[in-house]
Scaffold this active site. Structure first.
Site, PDB file in Angstrom:
ATOM      1  N   SER A 110       0.793  -1.224   0.000  1.00  0.00           N
ATOM      2  CA  SER A 110       0.000   0.000   0.000  1.00  0.00           C
ATOM      3  C   SER A 110       0.825   1.273   0.000  1.00  0.00           C
ATOM      4  CB  SER A 110      -0.934  -0.007   1.208  1.00  0.00           C
ATOM      5  OG  SER A 110      -0.180  -0.048   2.398  1.00  0.00           O
ATOM      6  N   HIS A 146      -5.374  -4.061  -1.338  1.00  0.00           N
ATOM      7  CA  HIS A 146      -5.199  -3.030  -2.376  1.00  0.00           C
ATOM      8  C   HIS A 146      -5.198  -3.583  -3.798  1.00  0.00           C
ATOM      9  CE1 HIS A 146      -4.445   0.288   0.423  1.00  0.00           C
ATOM     10  NE2 HIS A 146      -3.968  -0.673   1.189  1.00  0.00           N
ATOM     11  N   LYS A 150     -12.128  -0.711   0.698  1.00  0.00           N
ATOM     12  CA  LYS A 150     -11.347   0.079  -0.271  1.00  0.00           C
ATOM     13  C   LYS A 150     -12.086   0.078  -1.614  1.00  0.00           C
ATOM     14  CE  LYS A 150      -7.247  -0.916   2.436  1.00  0.00           C
ATOM     15  NZ  LYS A 150      -7.328   0.216   3.357  1.00  0.00           N
TER      16      LYS A 150
HETATM   17  N1  PMP Z   1      -4.570  -5.048   5.030  1.00  0.00           N
HETATM   18  C1  PMP Z   1      -4.006  -4.081   4.293  1.00  0.00           C
HETATM   19  C2  PMP Z   1      -2.910  -4.444   3.354  1.00  0.00           C
HETATM   20  C3  PMP Z   1      -4.476  -2.761   4.396  1.00  0.00           C
HETATM   21  O1  PMP Z   1      -3.932  -1.786   3.669  1.00  0.00           O
HETATM   22  C4  PMP Z   1      -5.532  -2.483   5.279  1.00  0.00           C
HETATM   23  C5  PMP Z   1      -6.151  -1.097   5.408  1.00  0.00           C
HETATM   24  N2  PMP Z   1      -5.338  -0.074   5.683  1.00  0.00           N
HETATM   25  C6  PMP Z   1      -6.057  -3.518   6.038  1.00  0.00           C
HETATM   26  C7  PMP Z   1      -5.575  -4.790   5.878  1.00  0.00           C
HETATM   27  C8  PMP Z   1      -7.152  -3.267   7.025  1.00  0.00           C
HETATM   28  O2  PMP Z   1      -8.360  -3.188   6.378  1.00  0.00           O
HETATM   29  P1  PMP Z   1      -9.617  -2.468   7.059  1.00  0.00           P
HETATM   30  O3  PMP Z   1      -9.438  -1.004   6.820  1.00  0.00           O
HETATM   31  O4  PMP Z   1     -10.782  -3.052   6.370  1.00  0.00           O
HETATM   32  O5  PMP Z   1      -9.561  -2.811   8.502  1.00  0.00           O
END
Ligand code: PMP
Length: 396
Positions: free
Chosen positions: A186, A214, A244
């Site tokens: 990310s 992502h 997302k």
């Molecule tokens: N895994 C990754 C790779 C993420 O980027 C994120 C979100 N920032 C999450 C998990 C967590 O997801 P959520 O926002 O649905 O808790």
């Protein structure tokens, strides 16, 4: 009497963070998280959301959510295993399995929750986990919670992974070994080398776990990084978030039926935390239906990503090595990065600085997230502000 030790601890540490430019101010949005947002009465071009396809404000999802809320209520009323499973949750799980080309899926309340619950349901102190050093915080915490031995490998370094997998296997110390990676990273927008990871996993009998927060809705005609590489039947855990590209909230694991059945009896957020709201589940079903019908939104996302990347590159910014629409603009030092973001903000562009500890020290960046909902005019306006600020701060 409130604790003085706590008050001193908080005061000292908050002041230190502020001095180092590491304290993040939270600005509430006065409305939806679309391509233009409003904060304190002022509009901003929004380059900071994960709403990749613009679905967070899509009327079809809003309608689905309202209809489901009327039918099921605003809250599920219990954890999934007591009586918090509504048919809306079951429909979502069936749709997720179709979307991910797997036998089954299980939904969680968030992606973070999902990583906390899924890893620890399968791995324990007799096991080892090979984890990419740039994996998301929720993976890191999920690994810790499992009590397995965590062996970090250098970011996307397949020789290092192979070496560490071989060593772990040869040691005879572990009952199970898992390799775990983000599908798309990310902070840099690069894609995990899944075909090589799968080969190494098959050579050393590793469990494979891909968090595609992502990549879903972005790669593989929407189905994600695993599908992008044609590996749907060779990855054990396909993890994702519904917050997302899907535009709502929630998380999931897609995989074999037995894996899902096991998570339903052993995963603690599933067992001990109230279910996703039924309105959210229904909106997610609608989003997946839209993605299964057409690649139009995805196409627009990639076009906008390419446009912004080329624009920033031409202006002379360092945009790193992204292979996806995520467009980092690497500034470096933390205070300078925060200043850059503040100047963008002053000129109507909302693009947050990402600094240590989210990224390594000295690699502070503005992470731009163009979406399918941005118009060319919005991106042009953002680029002209970038040019002005870049010159003023002597970065270009
Ligand atoms: N895994 C990754 C790779 C993420 O980027 C994120 C979100 N920032 C999450 C998990 C967590 O997801 P959520 O926002 O649905 O808790």
């Amino acid at each position: 009497m409130p604790s003085r030790i706590l008050a001193n601890f908080l005061n000292e540490n908050l002041e230190a963070l502020k001095k180092q430019g590491l304290y993040n101010v939270i600005d509430p949005l006065e409305g939806a998280n679309g391509p233009v947002i409003q904060i304190a009465g002022k509009p901003f071009i929004n380059l900071s959301s994960n709403n990749y396809l613009g679905l967070a404000t899509d009327k079809r999802l809003i309608e689905a959510s309202i209809e489901a809320t009327k039918k099921y209520g605003v809250g599920a009323g219990a954890v999934r295993t007591i009586n918090g499973t509504q048919t809306a949750h079951v429909e979502l799980e069936e749709k997720l399995a179709e979307f991910k080309h797997t036998e089954a899926a299980i939904a969680f309340q968030s992606g973070f929750n999902c990583n906390m619950g899924a890893i620890s349901a399968v791995m324990d102190q007799h096991d080892a986990i090979l984890s990419d050093e740039l994996n998301h915080a929720s993976i890191i915490d999920g690994c810790r919670l499992s009590r397995a031995k965590v062996i970090r490998y250098n970011h996307s370094d397949m020789a290092d992974l192979r070496h560490k997998a071989q060593e772990a296997k040869a040691s005879g110390l572990y009952q199970k070994i898992m390799v775990i990676t983000d599908g798309v990273f990310s902070m840099d927008g690069d894609i995990a080398k899944l075909p090589e990871i799968v080969k190494i996993a098959e050579a050393f009998d590793l469990i494979t776990y891909v968090d595609d927060a992502h990549g879903s809705g972005v790669l593989g005609e929407g189905a994600g990084t695993v599908k992008h590489f044609g590996l749907s039947d060779r990855i054990d855990f396909q993890i994702g978030t519904l917050s997302k590209a899907i535009g709502v909230v929630g998380g999931y694991v897609a995989g074999k039926r037995d894996l899902v059945d096991w998570l339903k009896v052993r995963s603690r957020p599933f067992l001990f935390s109230t279910s996703l709201t039924p309105g959210s589940a229904a909106a997610c079903v609608k989003a997946i239906e839209i993605l299964l019908e057409s690649n139009e939104l995805q196409k627009r996302l990639w076009e906008n990503g390419d446009y912004l990347k080329n624009g920033l590159k031409q202006l002379g910014f360092n945009i790193g090595q992204s292979e996806t629409p995520i467009t980092p603009c690497i500034i470096g030092e933390e205070v300078l990065t925060q200043n850059f973001s503040k100047q963008l903000y002053a000129d109507g562009v909302y693009a947050k600085a990402i600094v240590f500890p989210t990224v390594p020290k000295g690699t502070g960046r503005i992470r731009n997230m163009p979406t399918a909902a941005h118009t060319r005019e919005m991106l042009d306006e953002a680029l002209s502000v970038y040019e002005k600020v870049g010159k003023a701060l002597k970065i270009i």
